[in-house]
Write a protein that holds these residues in place. Structure first.
Motif, PDB file in Angstrom:
ATOM      1  N   GLU A 140      18.901  36.757  98.582  1.00  0.00           N
ATOM      2  CA  GLU A 140      18.220  37.936  98.074  1.00  0.00           C
ATOM      3  C   GLU A 140      17.822  37.748  96.620  1.00  0.00           C
TER       4      GLU A 140
ATOM      5  N   THR B  39      15.834  40.332  93.538  1.00  0.00           N
ATOM      6  CA  THR B  39      15.177  41.580  93.177  1.00  0.00           C
ATOM      7  C   THR B  39      14.370  41.367  91.909  1.00  0.00           C
TER       8      THR B  39
ATOM      9  N   PRO C 281      12.311  47.249 100.342  1.00  0.00           N
ATOM     10  CA  PRO C 281      12.860  45.953 100.744  1.00  0.00           C
ATOM     11  C   PRO C 281      11.862  45.160 101.580  1.00  0.00           C
TER      12      PRO C 281
END
Length: 173
Positions: free
Chosen positions: A29, A31, A82
């Motif tokens: 992941e 961000t 997302p």
């Protein structure tokens, strides 16, 4: 296959992705903010144990549930969207039904989530990615391709990352 998975994971961590392992799920992941304003999260799941369209669909739905549970705001009200990508590494070439899953439209009117399925044919080293989203700006009658589309659109951003990742994954020793 393990060498390719390791190389792909190494590439992702080198560009700022963080590996996450929870139970039998592994994902990477990252961000950030699109155009310095809108927050986003890219979530790339790796799967190696799937061999049917039904199993691919089921695993992808689990990936979506896991990530969407982390967002407290209802989908229609989310500013942070997302981008969930389930990547399936296949020992045998995918069937036409599997490839159809990659190209199925996944965006809806509610919004609040972008998701995609990607297939990696390890035998032929062929990657099946969803189509990029095209953007054209019309300024005073002149059409200009949007140079920011690869960074701003989640599907385009993921496709750019995945193409580079697979080049590295297949070429590194």
């Amino acid at each position: 296959m393990q060498n390719i998975l390791h190389n792909c994971g190494s590439y992702l961590t080198s560009i700022g992705f963080v590996p996450v392992i929870k139970g039998d799920l592994t994902w990477y992941e990252r961000t950030g903010k699109t155009l310095g304003i809108l927050p986003y999260g890219d979530y790339l799941f790796f799967h190696t144990d799937v061999s049917s369209p039904e199993a691919i669909t089921a695993r992808h739905e689990v990936d979506r549930v896991v990530i969407n549970a982390r967002y407290r705001v209802p989908k229609a009200l989310r500013l942070a969207v997302p981008n969930i990508v389930s990547i399936f590494f296949l020992e045998e070439s995918p069937t036409s039904q599997m490839i159809e899953l990659v190209h199925r439209a996944t965006r809806n009117v509610v919004g609040g989530e972008i998701h995609a399925i990607v297939l990696v044919d390890l035998a032929t080293r062929q990657i099946h990615l969803p189509s990029n989203t095209s953007y054209v700006l019309n300024v005073q009658g002149i059409e200009i391709a949007n140079k920011l589309a690869d960074k701003a659109d989640p599907t385009n951003r993921a496709n750019s990352i995945l193409q580079a990742m697979f080049i590295y994954g297949f070429s590194a020793k």
